[in-house]
Motif scaffolding. Structure first.
Motif, PDB file in Angstrom:
ATOM      1  N   ALA A  56       9.678  10.874  -3.967  1.00 41.84           N
ATOM      2  CA  ALA A  56      10.722  11.883  -4.165  1.00 41.84           C
ATOM      3  C   ALA A  56      10.722  12.416  -5.590  1.00 41.84           C
ATOM      4  N   LEU A  57      10.335  11.587  -6.541  1.00 40.00           N
ATOM      5  CA  LEU A  57      10.373  12.032  -7.938  1.00 40.00           C
ATOM      6  C   LEU A  57       9.467  13.226  -8.164  1.00 40.00           C
ATOM      7  N   GLU A  58       8.267  13.164  -7.642  1.00 37.52           N
ATOM      8  CA  GLU A  58       7.317  14.255  -7.849  1.00 37.52           C
ATOM      9  C   GLU A  58       7.580  15.422  -6.912  1.00 37.52           C
ATOM     10  N   PHE A  59       7.876  15.131  -5.655  1.00 35.53           N
ATOM     11  CA  PHE A  59       7.919  16.195  -4.651  1.00 35.53           C
ATOM     12  C   PHE A  59       9.314  16.750  -4.377  1.00 35.53           C
ATOM     13  N   ILE A  60      10.363  16.036  -4.738  1.00 35.73           N
ATOM     14  CA  ILE A  60      11.728  16.536  -4.557  1.00 35.73           C
ATOM     15  C   ILE A  60      12.352  16.918  -5.898  1.00 35.73           C
ATOM     16  N   PHE A  61      12.271  16.011  -6.884  1.00 35.42           N
ATOM     17  CA  PHE A  61      12.870  16.269  -8.196  1.00 35.42           C
ATOM     18  C   PHE A  61      11.928  17.021  -9.145  1.00 35.42           C
ATOM     19  N   ASN A  62      10.628  16.968  -8.850  1.00 28.46           N
ATOM     20  CA  ASN A  62       9.629  17.594  -9.721  1.00 28.46           C
ATOM     21  C   ASN A  62       9.747  17.098 -11.165  1.00 28.46           C
ATOM     22  N   SER A  63       9.932  15.803 -11.305  1.00 35.36           N
ATOM     23  CA  SER A  63      10.096  15.238 -12.642  1.00 35.36           C
ATOM     24  C   SER A  63       9.606  13.800 -12.678  1.00 35.36           C
ATOM     25  N   SER A  64       9.591  13.249 -13.870  1.00 32.32           N
ATOM     26  CA  SER A  64       9.207  11.858 -14.097  1.00 32.32           C
ATOM     27  C   SER A  64      10.439  11.044 -14.488  1.00 32.32           C
ATOM     28  N   VAL A  65      10.404   9.743 -14.177  1.00 35.68           N
ATOM     29  CA  VAL A  65      11.471   8.853 -14.647  1.00 35.68           C
ATOM     30  C   VAL A  65      10.882   7.750 -15.523  1.00 35.68           C
ATOM     31  N   ASN A  83      -2.981   3.665 -11.779  1.00 34.86           N
ATOM     32  CA  ASN A  83      -2.103   3.074 -12.793  1.00 34.86           C
ATOM     33  C   ASN A  83      -1.640   4.114 -13.815  1.00 34.86           C
ATOM     34  N   ARG A  84      -2.519   5.061 -14.145  1.00 33.66           N
ATOM     35  CA  ARG A  84      -2.109   6.128 -15.061  1.00 33.66           C
ATOM     36  C   ARG A  84      -0.996   6.948 -14.421  1.00 33.66           C
ATOM     37  N   TYR A  85      -1.160   7.246 -13.146  1.00 36.78           N
ATOM     38  CA  TYR A  85      -0.135   8.002 -12.409  1.00 36.78           C
ATOM     39  C   TYR A  85       1.189   7.249 -12.402  1.00 36.78           C
ATOM     40  N   PHE A  86       1.152   5.950 -12.111  1.00 30.73           N
ATOM     41  CA  PHE A  86       2.383   5.162 -12.061  1.00 30.73           C
ATOM     42  C   PHE A  86       3.055   5.084 -13.428  1.00 30.73           C
ATOM     43  N   ASN A  87       2.288   4.855 -14.456  1.00 32.01           N
ATOM     44  CA  ASN A  87       2.876   4.744 -15.790  1.00 32.01           C
ATOM     45  C   ASN A  87       3.463   6.072 -16.262  1.00 32.01           C
ATOM     46  N   GLN A  88       2.773   7.163 -15.993  1.00 35.80           N
ATOM     47  CA  GLN A  88       3.263   8.467 -16.429  1.00 35.80           C
ATOM     48  C   GLN A  88       4.473   8.919 -15.618  1.00 35.80           C
ATOM     49  N   GLN A  89       4.460   8.618 -14.323  1.00 28.40           N
ATOM     50  CA  GLN A  89       5.498   9.106 -13.436  1.00 28.40           C
ATOM     51  C   GLN A  89       6.723   8.195 -13.380  1.00 28.40           C
ATOM     52  N   PHE A  90       6.480   6.858 -13.404  1.00 27.21           N
ATOM     53  CA  PHE A  90       7.564   5.904 -13.150  1.00 27.21           C
ATOM     54  C   PHE A  90       7.818   4.920 -14.285  1.00 27.21           C
ATOM     55  N   GLY A  91       6.906   4.856 -15.266  1.00 28.88           N
ATOM     56  CA  GLY A  91       7.134   4.020 -16.434  1.00 28.88           C
ATOM     57  C   GLY A  91       6.712   2.575 -16.292  1.00 28.88           C
ATOM     58  N   LEU A  92       5.923   2.254 -15.265  1.00 22.19           N
ATOM     59  CA  LEU A  92       5.423   0.891 -15.082  1.00 22.19           C
ATOM     60  C   LEU A  92       4.147   0.928 -14.251  1.00 22.19           C
ATOM     61  N   SER A  93       3.423  -0.194 -14.243  1.00 24.87           N
ATOM     62  CA  SER A  93       2.161  -0.239 -13.504  1.00 24.87           C
ATOM     63  C   SER A  93       2.407  -0.451 -12.020  1.00 24.87           C
ATOM     64  N   LEU A  94       1.400  -0.140 -11.222  1.00 19.66           N
ATOM     65  CA  LEU A  94       1.507  -0.363  -9.781  1.00 19.66           C
ATOM     66  C   LEU A  94       1.687  -1.846  -9.477  1.00 19.66           C
ATOM     67  N   LYS A  95       1.007  -2.712 -10.208  1.00 15.82           N
ATOM     68  CA  LYS A  95       1.123  -4.153  -9.961  1.00 15.82           C
ATOM     69  C   LYS A  95       2.562  -4.625 -10.162  1.00 15.82           C
ATOM     70  N   VAL A  96       3.198  -4.183 -11.232  1.00 19.37           N
ATOM     71  CA  VAL A  96       4.591  -4.564 -11.484  1.00 19.37           C
ATOM     72  C   VAL A  96       5.481  -4.047 -10.362  1.00 19.37           C
ATOM     73  N   TYR A  97       5.234  -2.814  -9.926  1.00 19.45           N
ATOM     74  CA  TYR A  97       6.053  -2.254  -8.859  1.00 19.45           C
ATOM     75  C   TYR A  97       5.898  -3.042  -7.556  1.00 19.45           C
ATOM     76  N   CYS A  98       4.680  -3.419  -7.231  1.00 19.85           N
ATOM     77  CA  CYS A  98       4.449  -4.222  -6.025  1.00 19.85           C
ATOM     78  C   CYS A  98       5.142  -5.581  -6.126  1.00 19.85           C
ATOM     79  N   ASN A  99       5.164  -6.156  -7.318  1.00 22.80           N
ATOM     80  CA  ASN A  99       5.868  -7.429  -7.514  1.00 22.80           C
ATOM     81  C   ASN A  99       7.369  -7.269  -7.272  1.00 22.80           C
ATOM     82  N   ILE A 100       7.916  -6.128  -7.671  1.00 23.54           N
ATOM     83  CA  ILE A 100       9.342  -5.866  -7.436  1.00 23.54           C
ATOM     84  C   ILE A 100       9.618  -5.760  -5.937  1.00 23.54           C
ATOM     85  N   LEU A 101       8.748  -5.051  -5.217  1.00 25.22           N
ATOM     86  CA  LEU A 101       8.933  -4.923  -3.768  1.00 25.22           C
ATOM     87  C   LEU A 101       8.814  -6.274  -3.072  1.00 25.22           C
TER      88      LEU A 101
END
Length: 251
Positions: A87-96, A175-193
């Motif tokens: 939703a961040l990229e396709f609905i809000f058109n922004s990064s968090v 990982n570049r996409y995740f860090n630029q768009q969401f502020g963390l790595s994909l691995k960290v995000y998967c650990n949260i899920l």
């Protein structure tokens, strides 16, 4: 939760499921404030809130990687849309990327919301759904769409290498996409899920790893990392402090 806290969650219709995880509300109906701890859940939340002491506000909250102590004001209402990451990229058109473990205040008329929207949860869900529908682009990067479908379907139980091979996108680029768009790595995000998925088991008293943790010690360390306490204390959930866990216990 105790009777002074009311909670309800509804899922979006299928047409929004790539972008929205749920709509929910939390109300403190008492005359006293409540202490609570919000746990990392991998979501981006758009909050509409109002209380005796605070006027109508709208906030966008980024991804949390740690427990956050909060005070739920007396006679307060929170209506929220919990978004999935696309939703961040396709609905809000922004990064968090700059909102990890924090949020930002939006204008009080964001998406044409107003204080009256907090009077009727069903009407709020309908209004929000219509707005989000209007913002969905006609074309979506299929590679990113498949990436998130796998991440959510497997609840984070997949390696970056495996994802890279399945979506034909290099690990470095992901990982570049995740860090630029969401502020963390994909691995960290998967650990949260994966931590969030484990809460469903903990809520049922299953204090041993049900998911792909290396061993019991690794499971305890991951739970403590994201919640601040060990699984046994989470399960006790004294005074319903852990909001996310309490919602699982209500199901």
């Amino acid at each position: 939760m105790e009777n002074d806290l009311a909670y309800k969650m509804v899922e979006p219709d299928k047409s929004l499921s790539d972008f929205v995880e749920s709509f929910w509300f939390l109300k403190n109906q008492s005359d006293s404030s409540r202490e609570a701890i919000a746990l990392p859940d991998g979501r981006i939340d758009l909050f509409l809130s109002r209380s005796w002491s605070d006027p109508f506000n709208i906030f966008l909250l980024g991804i949390s990687t740690q427990p956050d102590e909060a005070i739920i004001a007396p006679k307060s209402s929170i209506f929220s849309i919990s978004f999935k990451l696309p939703a961040l990229e396709f609905i809000f058109n922004s990064s968090v990327a700059d909102l990890v473990n924090k949020g930002k205040k939006l204008t009080d008329d964001f998406w044409n919301f107003n204080a009256n929207d907090l009077n009727d949860f069903e009407a709020f869900c309908k209004k929000a759904s219509q707005k989000i529908h209007s913002l969905i682009p006609r074309e979506i990067d299929r590679r990113k769409q498949k990436l998130f479908e796998l991440i959510y379907a497997l609840k984070g139980e997949i390696t970056v290498k495996e994802l890279s091979e399945q979506v034909f996108w290099s690990s470095r680029q992901i990982n570049r996409y995740f860090n630029q768009q969401f502020g963390l790595s994909l691995k960290v995000y998967c650990n949260i899920l994966r931590f969030r998925a484990s809460l469903e088991h903990i809520a049922k008293g299953k204090l041993f790893p049900e998911l792909d943790f290396a061993d019991q010690n690794h499971f305890i360390k991951q739970v403590k990392k994201f919640s601040g306490v060990v699984p046994k204390e989470l399960f006790k959930n004294k005074n319903d402090r852990f909001i996310l866990l309490s919602t699982f216990q209500l199901r």
